[in-house]
Design a protein around this motif. Structure first.
Motif, mmCIF file in Angstrom:
data_model
loop_
_atom_site.group_PDB
_atom_site.id
_atom_site.type_symbol
_atom_site.label_atom_id
_atom_site.label_comp_id
_atom_site.label_asym_id
_atom_site.label_seq_id
_atom_site.Cartn_x
_atom_site.Cartn_y
_atom_site.Cartn_z
ATOM 1 N N ASP A 85 -4.837 -14.633 -1.952
ATOM 2 C CA ASP A 85 -3.519 -14.163 -1.375
ATOM 3 C C ASP A 85 -4.477 -12.479 -2.254
ATOM 4 N N LYS A 91 -4.856 -6.200 3.656
ATOM 5 C CA LYS A 91 -4.362 -6.709 4.641
ATOM 6 C C LYS A 91 -4.687 -6.678 5.853
ATOM 7 N N TYR A 94 -8.351 -8.653 5.516
ATOM 8 C CA TYR A 94 -8.163 -9.972 6.096
ATOM 9 C C TYR A 94 -7.685 -10.083 7.427
ATOM 10 N N GLU A 95 -7.089 -9.183 8.211
ATOM 11 C CA GLU A 95 -6.206 -9.429 9.380
ATOM 12 C C GLU A 95 -7.630 -9.109 10.287
ATOM 13 N N TYR A 99 -7.343 -13.758 9.935
ATOM 14 C CA TYR A 99 -5.944 -13.322 8.759
ATOM 15 C C TYR A 99 -4.981 -13.341 9.423
ATOM 16 N N ARG A 100 -3.462 -13.717 8.581
ATOM 17 C CA ARG A 100 -2.364 -12.820 9.295
ATOM 18 C C ARG A 100 -1.469 -13.010 7.396
ATOM 19 N N GLN A 101 -0.452 -12.187 7.837
ATOM 20 C CA GLN A 101 0.407 -12.098 6.595
ATOM 21 C C GLN A 101 1.212 -13.678 6.454
ATOM 22 N N LYS A 102 1.244 -14.840 5.785
ATOM 23 C CA LYS A 102 2.401 -15.366 6.096
ATOM 24 C C LYS A 102 3.615 -15.650 4.784
ATOM 25 N N GLU A 103 3.319 -15.139 3.403
ATOM 26 C CA GLU A 103 4.126 -16.164 2.119
ATOM 27 C C GLU A 103 4.135 -13.637 2.028
ATOM 28 N N VAL A 104 4.725 -14.399 -0.023
ATOM 29 C CA VAL A 104 4.198 -12.999 -0.870
ATOM 30 C C VAL A 104 3.989 -14.302 -1.893
ATOM 31 N N ASP B 85 3.449 -18.423 -4.499
ATOM 32 C CA ASP B 85 3.271 -18.377 -2.510
ATOM 33 C C ASP B 85 4.890 -18.663 -2.107
ATOM 34 N N CYS B 86 5.477 -18.103 -1.931
ATOM 35 C CA CYS B 86 6.685 -18.372 -1.400
ATOM 36 C C CYS B 86 7.315 -17.390 -0.021
ATOM 37 N N SER B 87 8.264 -17.603 0.170
ATOM 38 C CA SER B 87 8.467 -17.022 1.861
ATOM 39 C C SER B 87 9.612 -15.771 1.011
ATOM 40 N N GLN B 101 7.068 -10.205 -7.508
ATOM 41 C CA GLN B 101 6.373 -10.097 -6.786
ATOM 42 C C GLN B 101 5.230 -9.387 -6.744
ATOM 43 N N GLU B 103 1.305 -9.836 -5.136
ATOM 44 C CA GLU B 103 0.156 -9.757 -3.312
ATOM 45 C C GLU B 103 1.130 -10.109 -2.441
ATOM 46 N N VAL B 104 0.530 -10.392 -1.107
ATOM 47 C CA VAL B 104 0.635 -10.414 -0.217
ATOM 48 C C VAL B 104 -0.613 -12.150 -0.102
ATOM 49 N N GLN B 105 0.497 -13.087 1.040
ATOM 50 C CA GLN B 105 -0.427 -14.216 1.146
ATOM 51 C C GLN B 105 -0.957 -14.346 2.343
ATOM 52 N N MET B 106 -2.362 -14.471 2.561
ATOM 53 C CA MET B 106 -2.957 -14.811 3.899
ATOM 54 C C MET B 106 -3.335 -16.063 4.653
ATOM 55 N N VAL B 107 -2.883 -16.005 5.803
ATOM 56 C CA VAL B 107 -3.209 -17.512 5.637
ATOM 57 C C VAL B 107 -4.458 -17.910 7.301
ATOM 58 N N LYS B 108 -5.132 -18.442 7.174
ATOM 59 C CA LYS B 108 -6.109 -18.325 8.412
ATOM 60 C C LYS B 108 -5.955 -20.544 8.880
#
Lengths: 111, 111
Positions: A85, A91, A94-95, A99-104, B85-87, B101, B103-108
């Protein structure tokens, strides 16, 4: 209540040993812990936490090095994904790390 | 590598025992694990994960009950905050549960 779940945790610190006394000041740090999901066939998820770079050590790509190390570690541990997070301002950083944003992220404070 | 960190995990399941055979089908579930931070004076953070409600059991406020139970548990364990984290679609639901809300969640993904 299951109080015995073991989460593997890896913490990384980058030290500045340039001082004469070799005291080794921490100038960057970050952690990843590996969660074994109940869902998804017990797949593993890496959670990156507590990434901090000393403001005096910015511009040395230390944050990127920390993220790459922790991400590679999660991968080598068999995680199918790594999540973290961050604030909207971070953001783009991390990109650049893939990484890419998925959720909040939602939060509730008790204090 | 510290492989021995113990994270306390609490998993909740709501069962439908109305079937004649009392088999007890799971109709809602959710988990919270308690992370002890390296930062913030070793404060504790609750992470809510894997909240699922059977689509056939919607409208019974089971999701809200699960979140309330897990949030209260994290509070009673001494956490200073709980995060999840949620959509974006589910954001309004968590706001009704007292979350906001941050922050934002980042994913790889590796696969």
């Amino acid at each position: 209540m299951d109080a015995g779940h073991k989460f593997q945790v890896r913490k990384l610190e980058i030290l500045d040993k340039s001082k004469d006394d070799h005291s080794g000041k921490i100038i960057a740090t970050g952690s990843v812990f590996i969660e074994k999901k109940f869902l998804r066939n017990c797949g593993k998820v890496g959670h990156i936490e507590d990434v901090v770079v000393d403001s005096a050590a910015r511009g040395m790509q230390l944050g990127k090095k920390i993220i790459e190390f922790l991400t590679d570690h999660a991968h080598s541990m068999g995680c199918y994904k790594v999540i973290l997070d961050c604030s909207l301002e971070n953001k783009a950083f991390y990109e650049k790390c893939g990484y890419r944003q998925k959720e909040v992220q939602m939060v509730k404070y008790f204090v």
